[in-house]
Design an enzyme around this catalytic site. Structure first.
Site, mmCIF file in Angstrom:
data_model
loop_
_atom_site.group_PDB
_atom_site.id
_atom_site.type_symbol
_atom_site.label_atom_id
_atom_site.label_comp_id
_atom_site.label_asym_id
_atom_site.label_seq_id
_atom_site.Cartn_x
_atom_site.Cartn_y
_atom_site.Cartn_z
ATOM 1 C CD GLU A 91 -3.006 -0.925 2.226
ATOM 2 O OE1 GLU A 91 -4.085 -0.331 2.181
ATOM 3 O OE2 GLU A 91 -2.597 -1.546 3.210
ATOM 4 C CB CYS A 104 3.075 7.512 3.052
ATOM 5 S SG CYS A 104 3.379 6.372 4.399
ATOM 6 C CB CYS A 111 5.490 -4.941 9.576
ATOM 7 S SG CYS A 111 6.831 -4.411 10.678
ATOM 8 C CB CYS A 115 3.542 -2.377 16.816
ATOM 9 S SG CYS A 115 5.306 -2.119 16.636
ATOM 10 C CB CYS A 118 0.873 -1.282 13.831
ATOM 11 S SG CYS A 118 1.321 -1.162 12.102
ATOM 12 C CG ASN A 292 -4.631 7.011 12.985
ATOM 13 O OD1 ASN A 292 -5.249 8.039 13.242
ATOM 14 N ND2 ASN A 292 -3.484 7.016 12.324
ATOM 15 C CB CYS A 335 0.346 6.478 11.236
ATOM 16 S SG CYS A 335 1.128 7.946 10.643
HETATM 17 N N1 SAH Z 1 7.930 0.461 10.934
HETATM 18 C C1 SAH Z 1 8.239 1.842 10.966
HETATM 19 C C2 SAH Z 1 7.592 2.625 9.847
HETATM 20 C C3 SAH Z 1 6.173 2.299 9.516
HETATM 21 S S1 SAH Z 1 4.953 2.647 10.763
HETATM 22 C C4 SAH Z 1 7.886 2.448 12.322
HETATM 23 O O1 SAH Z 1 7.221 1.776 13.097
HETATM 24 O O2 SAH Z 1 8.322 3.560 12.570
HETATM 25 C C5 SAH Z 1 4.823 4.417 10.602
HETATM 26 C C6 SAH Z 1 4.310 5.128 11.844
HETATM 27 O O3 SAH Z 1 2.935 4.832 12.089
HETATM 28 C C7 SAH Z 1 5.044 4.732 13.120
HETATM 29 O O4 SAH Z 1 5.415 5.833 13.906
HETATM 30 C C8 SAH Z 1 4.011 3.922 13.808
HETATM 31 O O5 SAH Z 1 4.224 3.845 15.151
HETATM 32 C C9 SAH Z 1 2.742 4.652 13.455
HETATM 33 N N2 SAH Z 1 1.543 3.903 13.760
HETATM 34 C C10 SAH Z 1 1.362 2.580 13.696
HETATM 35 N N3 SAH Z 1 0.112 2.250 14.097
HETATM 36 C C11 SAH Z 1 -0.502 3.416 14.403
HETATM 37 C C12 SAH Z 1 -1.810 3.746 14.862
HETATM 38 N N4 SAH Z 1 -2.721 2.814 15.085
HETATM 39 N N5 SAH Z 1 -2.101 5.048 15.067
HETATM 40 C C13 SAH Z 1 -1.176 6.012 14.834
HETATM 41 N N6 SAH Z 1 0.064 5.754 14.390
HETATM 42 C C14 SAH Z 1 0.405 4.475 14.189
HETATM 43 FE FE1 SF4 Z 2 5.891 -2.667 11.856
HETATM 44 FE FE2 SF4 Z 2 3.660 -1.296 12.321
HETATM 45 FE FE3 SF4 Z 2 5.415 -1.695 14.291
HETATM 46 FE FE4 SF4 Z 2 6.051 -0.019 12.253
HETATM 47 S S1 SF4 Z 2 4.404 0.260 13.767
HETATM 48 S S2 SF4 Z 2 7.341 -1.628 13.195
HETATM 49 S S3 SF4 Z 2 5.003 -1.070 10.554
HETATM 50 S S4 SF4 Z 2 4.259 -3.299 13.215
#
Ligand code: SAH
Ligand code: SF4
Length: 343
Positions: A91, A104, A111, A115, A118, A292, A335
């Site tokens: 995406e 982006c 991934c 997390c 996410c 989010n 994000c």
């Molecule tokens: N893996 C990398 C880059 C992709 S995620 C990282 O984690 O930095 C990009 C950003 O989106 C990160 O700061 C991540 O923490 C944020 N993100 C992930 N899930 C989110 C959510 N539910 N709400 C807001 N930001 C989120």
């Molecule tokens: Fe991976 Fe999402 Fe964690 Fe970024 S925030 S490291 S994309 S699982």
């Protein structure tokens, strides 16, 4: 079939030498791909038919197909879902606001970090993307914008995936995005976001001292961070911050910390004080991002008054902050909302 976008200049020259072509041909091909954004070999009218045929047999130009797209009602956010030949999803999100045209991009399909908050993490890792698959996301939007006489101004590697777990391909892609004879987007207009892998932060400082670094911190203590980010057990906060301090020492650049705000979990007064202490005297900026919603996570976004109170503590400690509301949440393009399907 191999994708031509996976070749660097040296590899392209080598290929042409094997086909007995004059050396300058590589520039015509490079220009066609990265300046004219051609998407079929037939568009290369300055190459002979024979060479075009040969290239067509050996290389594709598009490494994936576009499956679907969705635009937010205000037209400012535009998310596209691509599919690789093995059906793995990628995406990419275009954002047009604040006088910027930002894309982006994803570095992996899914991934592996997982997390909790996410949606991409919940997919697990499908695969690493090649440099060509990373660059093709940019070329897709460059082509589209060219028709309106517009150009991409900024790139954020904040889509699917953890870029430091696919470093060599990410490195090739960044070099190509930056290339003066090609896409030519200045390093200072590119930002890479990482969950924080200390050795890679140091390597990045050496390889790309001009490119912006964002580190996803999200909590002031290891106890809290571990509950959100499993890899924190391996790379705890103090090791990440040690690497970031070294990064700043090497590059003299301000680092952005991302902090997803989750109601009553990491947004208390005490959390703000701890964070301020951690970041004291560091050349940094903190982005406070109301979480989010993603279907898999039970936490709730912090209400604005709690975010503002948190921000005030940081401001009082002279730590610059911005409250960032993700754009595109209506189309699940915010994000952490990229789940490999359009909803
Ligand atoms: N893996 C990398 C880059 C992709 S995620 C990282 O984690 O930095 C990009 C950003 O989106 C990160 O700061 C991540 O923490 C944020 N993100 C992930 N899930 C989110 C959510 N539910 N709400 C807001 N930001 C989120
Ligand atoms: Fe991976 Fe999402 Fe964690 Fe970024 S925030 S490291 S994309 S699982």
């Amino acid at each position: 079939m191999k994708c031509i976008l996976d070749l660097d200049k040296e590899q392209l020259r080598h290929y042409l030498a094997t086909t007995q072509q004059p050396p300058y041909r590589w520039q015509q091909i490079w220009h066609g791909l990265y300046v004219s954004y051609f998407q079929s070999w037939q568009e290369f009218s300055n190459l002979s038919q024979d060479l075009r045929k040969e290239l067509e047999q050996d290389f594709s130009i598009l490494p994936f197909t576009q499956i679907s797209e969705v635009r937010s009602d205000d037209g400012l956010t535009h998310k596209v879902l691509f599919q690789l030949s093995n059906k793995n999803p990628i995406e990419t999100v275009l954002m047009q606001y604040d006088q910027r045209i930002s894309v982006c991009i994803s570095s992996q399909s899914g991934c592996p970090i997982g997390c909790e908050f996410c949606a991409t993490g919940k997919m697990g890792l499908k695969q690493n993307l090649s440099s060509g698959e990373i660059i093709a996301q940019i070329l897709y939007f460059s082509r589209m914008l060219k028709e309106q006489d517009l150009e991409i101004t900024n790139i954020v590697m904040m889509g699917m995936g953890e870029p430091f777990l696919n470093y060599s391909e990410v490195q090739n892609a960044l070099e190509r995005l930056n290339d003066h004879e090609g896409i030519n987007i200045g390093a200072r207009r590119i930002t890479l976001s990482t969950i924080g892998i200390p050795s890679q932060i140091l390597q990045f400082a050496i390889d790309f001292p001009q490119t912006n670094l964002a580190v996803s911190l999200h909590a002031p203590t290891n106890h809290q961070r571990e509950q959100l980010i499993p890899i924190n057990k391996k790379y705890p906060i103090e090791e990440i911050l040690k690497a970031v301090r070294e990064y700043i020492h090497i590059t003299n650049r301000r680092v952005t910390f991302e902090y997803v705000m989750i109601n009553a979990f990491n947004d208390n007064h005490e959390d703000a004080l701890l964070l301020a202490e951690l970041l004291q005297n560091m050349l940094c900026h903190v982005n406070l991002i109301p979480m989010n919603n993603t279907t898999a996570f039970s936490g709730l976004p912090s209400p604005i008054d709690r975010i503002q109170a948190f921000q005030k503590v940081l401001t009082n400690h002279h730590i610059p902050t911005t409250i960032r509301f993700s754009k595109g949440t209506q189309i699940q393009a915010g994000c952490g909302q990229l789940a490999g399907r359009l909803s």
